[in-house]
Structure formats: structure tokens, C-alpha cells
Motif scaffolding. Structure first.
Motif, PDB file in Angstrom:
ATOM      1  N   LEU A  87       0.831  -1.204   0.000  1.00  0.00           N
ATOM      2  CA  LEU A  87       0.000   0.000   0.000  1.00  0.00           C
ATOM      3  C   LEU A  87       0.867   1.257   0.000  1.00  0.00           C
ATOM      4  O   LEU A  87       0.581   2.222  -0.730  1.00  0.00           O
ATOM      5  CB  LEU A  87      -0.923  -0.006   1.225  1.00  0.00           C
ATOM      6  N   GLY A  88       1.944   1.243   0.770  1.00  0.00           N
ATOM      7  CA  GLY A  88       2.844   2.394   0.801  1.00  0.00           C
ATOM      8  C   GLY A  88       3.493   2.661  -0.545  1.00  0.00           C
ATOM      9  O   GLY A  88       3.624   3.823  -0.969  1.00  0.00           O
ATOM     10  N   ILE A  89       3.890   1.607  -1.238  1.00  0.00           N
ATOM     11  CA  ILE A  89       4.515   1.758  -2.557  1.00  0.00           C
ATOM     12  C   ILE A  89       3.520   2.355  -3.554  1.00  0.00           C
ATOM     13  O   ILE A  89       3.860   3.271  -4.316  1.00  0.00           O
ATOM     14  CB  ILE A  89       5.045   0.398  -3.044  1.00  0.00           C
ATOM     15  N   VAL A  90       2.294   1.847  -3.555  1.00  0.00           N
ATOM     16  CA  VAL A  90       1.284   2.361  -4.484  1.00  0.00           C
ATOM     17  C   VAL A  90       0.980   3.829  -4.177  1.00  0.00           C
ATOM     18  O   VAL A  90       0.892   4.664  -5.090  1.00  0.00           O
ATOM     19  CB  VAL A  90       0.001   1.517  -4.414  1.00  0.00           C
ATOM     20  N   ARG A  91       0.835   4.160  -2.903  1.00  0.00           N
ATOM     21  CA  ARG A  91       0.529   5.543  -2.525  1.00  0.00           C
ATOM     22  C   ARG A  91       1.655   6.499  -2.914  1.00  0.00           C
ATOM     23  O   ARG A  91       1.407   7.593  -3.427  1.00  0.00           O
ATOM     24  CB  ARG A  91       0.275   5.619  -1.017  1.00  0.00           C
ATOM     25  N   ASP A  92       2.887   6.089  -2.671  1.00  0.00           N
ATOM     26  CA  ASP A  92       4.016   6.977  -2.961  1.00  0.00           C
ATOM     27  C   ASP A  92       4.271   7.112  -4.463  1.00  0.00           C
ATOM     28  O   ASP A  92       4.414   8.209  -4.989  1.00  0.00           O
ATOM     29  CB  ASP A  92       5.279   6.451  -2.269  1.00  0.00           C
ATOM     30  N   ASP A  93       4.316   5.962  -5.158  1.00  0.00           N
ATOM     31  CA  ASP A  93       4.729   5.985  -6.565  1.00  0.00           C
ATOM     32  C   ASP A  93       3.622   6.448  -7.505  1.00  0.00           C
ATOM     33  O   ASP A  93       3.910   6.904  -8.614  1.00  0.00           O
ATOM     34  CB  ASP A  93       5.236   4.609  -6.987  1.00  0.00           C
ATOM     35  N   LYS A 109       5.378  10.028 -13.913  1.00  0.00           N
ATOM     36  CA  LYS A 109       5.237   8.980 -14.935  1.00  0.00           C
ATOM     37  C   LYS A 109       4.077   8.032 -14.655  1.00  0.00           C
ATOM     38  O   LYS A 109       3.631   7.302 -15.538  1.00  0.00           O
ATOM     39  CB  LYS A 109       6.545   8.189 -15.052  1.00  0.00           C
ATOM     40  N   TYR A 110       3.562   8.023 -13.398  1.00  0.00           N
ATOM     41  CA  TYR A 110       2.472   7.112 -13.049  1.00  0.00           C
ATOM     42  C   TYR A 110       1.188   7.834 -12.656  1.00  0.00           C
ATOM     43  O   TYR A 110       0.190   7.191 -12.351  1.00  0.00           O
ATOM     44  CB  TYR A 110       2.893   6.201 -11.890  1.00  0.00           C
ATOM     45  N   VAL A 111       1.220   9.172 -12.657  1.00  0.00           N
ATOM     46  CA  VAL A 111       0.074   9.904 -12.131  1.00  0.00           C
ATOM     47  C   VAL A 111      -1.174   9.718 -12.989  1.00  0.00           C
ATOM     48  O   VAL A 111      -2.302   9.763 -12.471  1.00  0.00           O
ATOM     49  CB  VAL A 111       0.427  11.408 -11.991  1.00  0.00           C
ATOM     50  N   CYS A 162     -10.364  -4.493  -2.809  1.00  0.00           N
ATOM     51  CA  CYS A 162     -11.650  -4.830  -2.182  1.00  0.00           C
ATOM     52  C   CYS A 162     -11.895  -3.975  -0.942  1.00  0.00           C
ATOM     53  O   CYS A 162     -13.040  -3.646  -0.621  1.00  0.00           O
ATOM     54  CB  CYS A 162     -11.684  -6.308  -1.816  1.00  0.00           C
ATOM     55  N   ASN A 163     -10.813  -3.618  -0.261  1.00  0.00           N
ATOM     56  CA  ASN A 163     -10.930  -2.768   0.927  1.00  0.00           C
ATOM     57  C   ASN A 163     -10.964  -1.282   0.577  1.00  0.00           C
ATOM     58  O   ASN A 163     -10.921  -0.429   1.478  1.00  0.00           O
ATOM     59  CB  ASN A 163      -9.762  -3.034   1.878  1.00  0.00           C
ATOM     60  N   SER A 164     -11.011  -0.964  -0.720  1.00  0.00           N
ATOM     61  CA  SER A 164     -11.076   0.420  -1.220  1.00  0.00           C
ATOM     62  C   SER A 164      -9.858   1.243  -0.821  1.00  0.00           C
ATOM     63  O   SER A 164      -9.938   2.469  -0.717  1.00  0.00           O
ATOM     64  CB  SER A 164     -12.350   1.105  -0.709  1.00  0.00           C
ATOM     65  N   GLU A 165      -8.714   0.570  -0.627  1.00  0.00           N
ATOM     66  CA  GLU A 165      -7.487   1.292  -0.297  1.00  0.00           C
ATOM     67  C   GLU A 165      -6.712   1.685  -1.552  1.00  0.00           C
ATOM     68  O   GLU A 165      -5.924   2.632  -1.538  1.00  0.00           O
ATOM     69  CB  GLU A 165      -6.616   0.444   0.627  1.00  0.00           C
ATOM     70  N   ILE A 166      -6.895   0.917  -2.632  1.00  0.00           N
ATOM     71  CA  ILE A 166      -6.314   1.261  -3.922  1.00  0.00           C
ATOM     72  C   ILE A 166      -7.372   1.046  -4.998  1.00  0.00           C
ATOM     73  O   ILE A 166      -8.415   0.429  -4.742  1.00  0.00           O
ATOM     74  CB  ILE A 166      -5.056   0.418  -4.248  1.00  0.00           C
ATOM     75  N   HIS A 197      -2.732  -1.867 -13.648  1.00  0.00           N
ATOM     76  CA  HIS A 197      -2.211  -0.588 -13.156  1.00  0.00           C
ATOM     77  C   HIS A 197      -3.041  -0.174 -11.931  1.00  0.00           C
ATOM     78  O   HIS A 197      -4.267  -0.330 -11.927  1.00  0.00           O
ATOM     79  CB  HIS A 197      -2.283   0.511 -14.233  1.00  0.00           C
ATOM     80  N   TYR A 198      -2.356   0.367 -10.927  1.00  0.00           N
ATOM     81  CA  TYR A 198      -3.031   0.671  -9.669  1.00  0.00           C
ATOM     82  C   TYR A 198      -2.611   2.042  -9.149  1.00  0.00           C
ATOM     83  O   TYR A 198      -1.483   2.480  -9.341  1.00  0.00           O
ATOM     84  CB  TYR A 198      -2.702  -0.390  -8.602  1.00  0.00           C
ATOM     85  N   THR A 199      -3.578   2.702  -8.478  1.00  0.00           N
ATOM     86  CA  THR A 199      -3.299   3.992  -7.854  1.00  0.00           C
ATOM     87  C   THR A 199      -4.000   4.042  -6.512  1.00  0.00           C
ATOM     88  O   THR A 199      -4.940   3.262  -6.250  1.00  0.00           O
ATOM     89  CB  THR A 199      -3.774   5.159  -8.740  1.00  0.00           C
ATOM     90  N   ALA A 200      -3.555   4.909  -5.621  1.00  0.00           N
ATOM     91  CA  ALA A 200      -4.161   5.033  -4.295  1.00  0.00           C
ATOM     92  C   ALA A 200      -5.547   5.651  -4.409  1.00  0.00           C
ATOM     93  O   ALA A 200      -5.783   6.538  -5.239  1.00  0.00           O
ATOM     94  CB  ALA A 200      -3.277   5.866  -3.384  1.00  0.00           C
ATOM     95  N   SER A 201      -6.459   5.203  -3.584  1.00  0.00           N
ATOM     96  CA  SER A 201      -7.831   5.726  -3.619  1.00  0.00           C
ATOM     97  C   SER A 201      -7.933   7.011  -2.815  1.00  0.00           C
ATOM     98  O   SER A 201      -7.046   7.347  -2.045  1.00  0.00           O
ATOM     99  CB  SER A 201      -8.799   4.683  -3.055  1.00  0.00           C
TER     100      SER A 201
END
Length: 375
Positions: free
Chosen positions: A312-318, A323-325, A360-364, A371-375
Motif C-alpha cells: 500500500l505504501g509503494i502504491v501511494r508513494d509511486d 510517470k504514473y500519475v 476490495c478494501n477500497s485502499e487502492i 495498473h493501480y493507484t491510491a484511492s
């Protein structure tokens, strides 16, 4: 820079029901081969969403391909070559990572041996360099693993061979070979003999044991375990003993299932059954190991809070990086970062399970394919 057409997703006329169960994929001989296909068909392979790098041609699972074509685009980067190959049906991007060979630490074992190792190593380096001077118009045979990067199909090369063939024998041979392969193998459904549980008690035992282990881990909220600890659970051992008794009945052999647990033959069979079940759970991503080995600790993916927190920390930070925004962090980037920060033992299946749980927990949020991003 990527070449070729964009990914073509599964067609409307084909459904997920056409894909055989994953437990049977290894029985299809095409699964473990470098499959010779037209590039057009490689670009149109059905993608199996749960497992990155897994594709299907009709009902055949495919991860590796073999192509022959002409280089029509080429770019050299600091760490890799990126070139497009055209076989007349389409163009696909191929990646070849440069090998770094260091010579600083090479020392002569004996100056009187008459062999200058530095000189010989330099010649080898030069030969390798010459071999990969792949210019536009060169004909090459490429073998590698198929993957998706930025919505484009590409081949991560394992081997590249430059074809020097003035009379086009290689191309003609491939033109004659491919229709035969399609007609006799690819377009035919692999006939796998499905045994019923009654005729194959060992197969039924393996599936039953896997399900029971899953239930045991879930009900007891087990966070980690050693395989030896599972082998001491009576309710799990009973499944194997019942299977052994059934097998002995069918084969008219003496029933050994009730022998003392210390019996060498019984203990070996129990150990092997648990080892097979644990391996299957690792393939599913249910469990994983930080270090490989029979005596090493197994971690339950759903219960490993540190792994979820790191991911979760990696997804939130990166996902905030420029390049990933827009599209979010790609799966393989997240996996690479997790393996670097947490453990090299995290499998792709376990990583996918963690990401699915976080979503599923709506965290990402999954912004697009893998491809994934923070919610």
C-alpha cells in the motif's frame, strides 16, 4: 518506444468457460514450448487476467513464443535494445537486455600457461557485440516471454539469432511449417483424459487436502506455519489415510493406511502429499516463503499485514510520480519494489492476491489493466 498494434482483448464470441482449469495447463504440451505463431495472432491472443504473462490461443495456454521476421524499427538504450520485428502479418516490439561483463577482477592464474585471459575475454566481448549489431533489414529468429507493457504486447527476449540466408531457406521453411502447426496442433483442442475421483483417488486426495488446508488456515487465522506442523494435524492426515485405503482397495493391496505413523512408507506418503498440496497453494498465491526451502517458514498471504502495508505504501508513494500519475503504477513495478523492500520470495500470484484484497478494501483502485493507484 513500443511497436506493433495495441492489445486486442478477448473477443465477444469467446468466453472464460472455454479456458481449461489451471490445474490442467501443464498437461498441454504447448504450454511449456516456445510456440511458433504469426505475429498477428500473438497480438490477438486472449489475455488471462488473473495471471500476468499468461495468454491463450483458443484453449492452449501460452507464455513463450518463437518468431522469425525482419527488423523494421530499432532503438538502443543504456541498458537494452528495443526493436520491432515484422513477419508480414504484423509488427511486435522485442526487448533485449544488455549483458554487463566485467574484466577488472580477472587475474591470470599462471603467466606461464600461454593464455591471456583478458585478451580472450575481450575477444568474446567483441564477438557478442558484433552479434548484436542488429541493423534495419536484418532477418532474426527471436525466442522469449510474452508480456504487456503500457497496453502493448512485447517479447522479452531470451535468445536472438541473426539469420544469414541469401536464398531465404529459413523463411520458406517457416512459411511451410506454420500452417502445419496450426492445422494439426494449435487449432485442435488438447484432449486431456479426465479421471473421475473414483478412478483417481490420488487426484481427489490432492484437491481435497488443498481445500482442507485452506479451511484450516482460515478458521484458525494462521499467520505462518512450517509444513511439519500441518503434518501433525489429525484432521488433515485423515484425508490422506482415507485415500490410501481407497487406493489399496482398488488395487487389491493390503491396507497400510492404519500402520503406525512412524512407518517409513506411510510417513513418506503423508509427507509427499502435504508437499504437493503446499506447492499448489503457493502457485495460487495463498501462501509464500521469504526464503525457499522445505524447512523454511510459510506465510499466509491474507494474514501478512507487513506485506499489505509495504504494498500500500509503494502504491501511494509511486502513484504520485509524474510517470504514473495518469495511469497508475504497473503491476511489475509494484512487484519489483515489494521484492526489493520486503522479500524476494513474493510470487506474482501472491502479489496479485494482495492487490486484489487492497482494492476490495477500497485502499487502492485499478485504473486499467494491471495498473493501480491510491484511492
Amino acid at each position: 518506444m513500443d511497436f506493433g498494434a495495441s492489445v486486442i482483448m478477448q473477443s465477444e464470441g469467446e468466453s472464460a468457460e472455454d479456458i481449461p482449469p489451471s490445474i490442467l495447463w501443464g498437461l498441454d504440451p504447448i504450454h511449456s514450448a516456445f510456440v511458433k505463431l504469426y505475429i498477428k495472432d500473438i497480438l490477438e491472443l486472449k489475455k488471462f487476467q488473473p495471471i500476468p504473462g499468461m495468454f491463450f490461443y483458443k484453449t492452449h495456454p501460452i507464455t513463450k513464443v518463437d518468431i522469425l521476421g525482419t527488423i523494421v524499427q530499432r532503438r538502443e538504450r543504456e541498458k537494452l535494445f528495443n526493436f520491432g520485428v515484422d513477419d508480414g502479418t504484423g509488427v511486435i516490439s522485442c526487448l533485449w537486455w544488455k549483458k554487463q561483463r566485467t574484466m577488472e577482477n580477472v587475474k591470470l592464474a599462471s603467466p606461464s600457461c600461454g593464455l591471456n585471459l583478458l585478451e580472450q575475454l575481450g575477444r568474446i566481448n567483441q564477438l557478442e557485440k558484433n552479434n548484436f549489431q542488429l541493423q534495419l533489414g536484418a532477418v532474426v529468429q527471436v525466442r522469449g516471454c510474452l508480456r504487456v507493457y503500457r497496453d502493448q504486447r512485447e517479447i522479452k527476449c531470451i535468445s536472438i539469432s541473426k539469420v544469414v540466408d541469401p536464398v531465404f531457406n529459413a523463411q520458406i521453411s517457416r512459411m511451410l511449417e506454420l500452417p502445419y502447426l496450426y492445422r494439426n496442433f494449435y487449432d485442435k483442442t488438447c484432449q486431456i483424459q479426465m479421471d473421475s475421483p473414483e478412478s483417481n483417488p490420488q487426484g481427489a486426495q490432492s484437491l481435497s487436502l488443498q481445500q482442507k488446508i485452506k479451511q484450516f488456515l482460515n478458521q484458525n487465522r494462521v499467520k505462518n506455519f512450517y509444513q511439519q506442523e500441518l503434518e501433525a494435524v489429525d484432521s488433515l492426515v485423515c484425508i490422506i489415510q482415507q485415500s490410501l485405503a481407497s487406493l489399496c482397495q482398488q488395487q487389491h493391496l493390503p491396507d497400510t493406511s492404519q500402520d503406525p505413523p512412524s512407518s517409513t512408507s506411510v510417513s513418506k506418503k503423508i509427507h509427499q502429499a502435504f508437499q504437493d498440496a503446499v506447492c499448489a497453494l503457493q502457485v495460487e498465491g495463498i501462501i509464500f516463503q521469504k526464503k525457499a526451502g522445505y524447512s523454511e517458514l510459510f506465510l499466509v498471504t491474507d494474514e501478512e499485514e507487513e506485506l499489505h502495508s509495504v504494498t500500500l505504501g509503494i502504491v501511494r508513494d509511486d502513484s504520485t510520480r509524474p510517470k504514473y500519475v495518469d495511469k497508475g503504477c504497473p503491476f511489475h513495478h509494484i512487484l519489483s519494489c515489494v521484492r526489493h523492500s520486503y522479500s524476494e520470495g513474493v510470487s506474482e500470484a501472491a502479489m496479485q492476491r494482495v492487490l486484489d484484497r487492497l482494492e476490495c478494501n477500497s485502499e487502492i483502485v485499478s485504473t486499467m489493466d494491471q495498473h493501480y493507484t491510491a484511492s
